[in-house]
Design a protein around this motif. Sequence first.
Motif, PDB file in Angstrom:
ATOM      1  N   PHE A  92       0.808  -1.219   0.000  1.00 55.41           N
ATOM      2  CA  PHE A  92       0.000   0.000   0.000  1.00 55.41           C
ATOM      3  C   PHE A  92       0.842   1.271   0.000  1.00 55.41           C
ATOM      4  O   PHE A  92       0.302   2.364   0.124  1.00 55.41           O
ATOM      5  N   ALA A  93       2.161   1.143  -0.100  1.00 57.23           N
ATOM      6  CA  ALA A  93       3.013   2.329  -0.128  1.00 57.23           C
ATOM      7  C   ALA A  93       2.822   3.060  -1.454  1.00 57.23           C
ATOM      8  O   ALA A  93       2.777   2.440  -2.524  1.00 57.23           O
ATOM      9  N   VAL A  94       2.694   4.385  -1.387  1.00 61.03           N
ATOM     10  CA  VAL A  94       2.528   5.181  -2.599  1.00 61.03           C
ATOM     11  C   VAL A  94       3.865   5.224  -3.332  1.00 61.03           C
ATOM     12  O   VAL A  94       4.891   5.547  -2.756  1.00 61.03           O
ATOM     13  N   ARG A  95       3.858   4.885  -4.615  1.00 63.51           N
ATOM     14  CA  ARG A  95       5.084   4.919  -5.408  1.00 63.51           C
ATOM     15  C   ARG A  95       4.747   5.372  -6.821  1.00 63.51           C
ATOM     16  O   ARG A  95       3.616   5.199  -7.291  1.00 63.51           O
ATOM     17  N   ASP A  96       5.720   5.965  -7.473  1.00 63.18           N
ATOM     18  CA  ASP A  96       5.538   6.389  -8.859  1.00 63.18           C
ATOM     19  C   ASP A  96       5.697   5.196  -9.785  1.00 63.18           C
ATOM     20  O   ASP A  96       6.686   4.454  -9.720  1.00 63.18           O
ATOM     21  N   VAL A  97       4.720   4.986 -10.650  1.00 62.52           N
ATOM     22  CA  VAL A  97       4.827   3.943 -11.667  1.00 62.52           C
ATOM     23  C   VAL A  97       4.519   4.580 -13.012  1.00 62.52           C
ATOM     24  O   VAL A  97       3.682   5.472 -13.107  1.00 62.52           O
ATOM     25  N   PRO A  98       5.211   4.154 -14.063  1.00 60.07           N
ATOM     26  CA  PRO A  98       4.934   4.730 -15.378  1.00 60.07           C
ATOM     27  C   PRO A  98       3.520   4.376 -15.821  1.00 60.07           C
ATOM     28  O   PRO A  98       3.109   3.215 -15.699  1.00 60.07           O
ATOM     29  N   PRO A  99       2.755   5.351 -16.300  1.00 56.95           N
ATOM     30  CA  PRO A  99       1.385   5.057 -16.734  1.00 56.95           C
ATOM     31  C   PRO A  99       1.372   4.127 -17.939  1.00 56.95           C
ATOM     32  O   PRO A  99       2.168   4.287 -18.866  1.00 56.95           O
ATOM     33  N   ASP A 100       0.500   3.153 -17.904  1.00 54.40           N
ATOM     34  CA  ASP A 100       0.355   2.211 -19.009  1.00 54.40           C
ATOM     35  C   ASP A 100      -0.975   2.429 -19.705  1.00 54.40           C
ATOM     36  O   ASP A 100      -1.974   2.787 -19.058  1.00 54.40           O
ATOM     37  N   PRO A 101      -1.045   2.191 -21.018  1.00 50.43           N
ATOM     38  CA  PRO A 101      -2.316   2.300 -21.736  1.00 50.43           C
ATOM     39  C   PRO A 101      -3.250   1.153 -21.350  1.00 50.43           C
ATOM     40  O   PRO A 101      -2.793   0.114 -20.837  1.00 50.43           O
ATOM     41  N   PRO A 102      -4.542   1.313 -21.594  1.00 50.51           N
ATOM     42  CA  PRO A 102      -5.509   0.265 -21.206  1.00 50.51           C
ATOM     43  C   PRO A 102      -5.173  -1.118 -21.731  1.00 50.51           C
ATOM     44  O   PRO A 102      -5.339  -2.106 -21.018  1.00 50.51           O
ATOM     45  N   ARG A 103      -4.678  -1.206 -22.959  1.00 46.76           N
ATOM     46  CA  ARG A 103      -4.375  -2.531 -23.520  1.00 46.76           C
ATOM     47  C   ARG A 103      -3.298  -3.233 -22.698  1.00 46.76           C
ATOM     48  O   ARG A 103      -3.394  -4.429 -22.416  1.00 46.76           O
ATOM     49  N   ARG A 104      -2.273  -2.491 -22.299  1.00 51.54           N
ATOM     50  CA  ARG A 104      -1.203  -3.090 -21.502  1.00 51.54           C
ATOM     51  C   ARG A 104      -1.699  -3.420 -20.094  1.00 51.54           C
ATOM     52  O   ARG A 104      -1.315  -4.446 -19.519  1.00 51.54           O
ATOM     53  N   LEU A 105      -2.533  -2.554 -19.526  1.00 55.42           N
ATOM     54  CA  LEU A 105      -3.088  -2.834 -18.200  1.00 55.42           C
ATOM     55  C   LEU A 105      -3.872  -4.141 -18.212  1.00 55.42           C
ATOM     56  O   LEU A 105      -3.735  -4.976 -17.312  1.00 55.42           O
ATOM     57  N   PHE A 106      -4.698  -4.318 -19.253  1.00 56.85           N
ATOM     58  CA  PHE A 106      -5.490  -5.542 -19.375  1.00 56.85           C
ATOM     59  C   PHE A 106      -4.568  -6.750 -19.532  1.00 56.85           C
ATOM     60  O   PHE A 106      -4.753  -7.783 -18.866  1.00 56.85           O
ATOM     61  N   ALA A 107      -3.554  -6.626 -20.405  1.00 57.82           N
ATOM     62  CA  ALA A 107      -2.648  -7.742 -20.662  1.00 57.82           C
ATOM     63  C   ALA A 107      -1.862  -8.118 -19.409  1.00 57.82           C
ATOM     64  O   ALA A 107      -1.676  -9.306 -19.113  1.00 57.82           O
ATOM     65  N   MET A 108      -1.416  -7.119 -18.658  1.00 61.18           N
ATOM     66  CA  MET A 108      -0.660  -7.410 -17.436  1.00 61.18           C
ATOM     67  C   MET A 108      -1.546  -8.062 -16.384  1.00 61.18           C
ATOM     68  O   MET A 108      -1.114  -8.969 -15.669  1.00 61.18           O
ATOM     69  N   GLY A 109      -2.793  -7.602 -16.266  1.00 60.97           N
ATOM     70  CA  GLY A 109      -3.729  -8.247 -15.346  1.00 60.97           C
ATOM     71  C   GLY A 109      -3.979  -9.693 -15.730  1.00 60.97           C
ATOM     72  O   GLY A 109      -4.016 -10.586 -14.879  1.00 60.97           O
ATOM     73  N   LEU A 110      -4.128  -9.932 -17.036  1.00 61.30           N
ATOM     74  CA  LEU A 110      -4.346 -11.290 -17.538  1.00 61.30           C
ATOM     75  C   LEU A 110      -3.154 -12.188 -17.224  1.00 61.30           C
ATOM     76  O   LEU A 110      -3.316 -13.295 -16.679  1.00 61.30           O
TER      77      LEU A 110
END
Length: 211
Positions: A100-118
């Motif tokens: 739950f620590a707040v950290r900077d992560v590079p924003p990903d497009p929806p397609r990559r977010l879906f693929a990484m979740g999968l």
Amino acid sequence: MVERNAVLGVVSVALGMVLSPGPNMMYLVSRSIGQGRRAGLVSLSGVVAGFLVYLAAANLGLAVLLAAFPRVLAVIRLAGAAYLLWLAWQAVRPGGVSVFAVRDVPPDPPRRLFAMGLMTNLLNPKIAVLYVSVIPQFVDMSRGDVLLQGVVLGALQIAVAATVNCSIVLAAGGVAGFLAHRPGWLRAQRIVMGGMLGVLAVALAVGGASS
């Protein structure tokens, strides 16, 4: 049709699995905190798609295939236990960071977010073990269509996991904000999460050895 005890059993197992920290929770929380709730929900849709892949594969005979080759299941269990032990060490080691620590992560497009979740879900050892060796135990051969029972029980697990994970995604930002100014709570959360991961890893390893 599906027996009531089987429904209660699968729901209980699904709750226990989704509430114990693991790869899915860690990915969804980190993405929700780092990129926002919308990104967390898109990632969750990928996780749900992973559940559907397991559901289809299990009901098309994957569970039967792996049951015929128990060494494959033993490898899955031991690999999963090792992975969870590594996650536990990452949580409790000196300098470790809370999920739950707040950290900077590079924003990903929806397609990559879906693929990484999968991919996170497909490579999650807890889910492999769940569909290969746990849910099939609740299928009763004497109660009719085995395929239908498997689909219904799998759908129940997906509904429970999706509901709980959605709540985690929506609450992640608030929890992170609460913990950000309370380092003692962050340390405690890391220790509790690491301990739970360690216990789960040992349970997985012992289950593999006993089978």
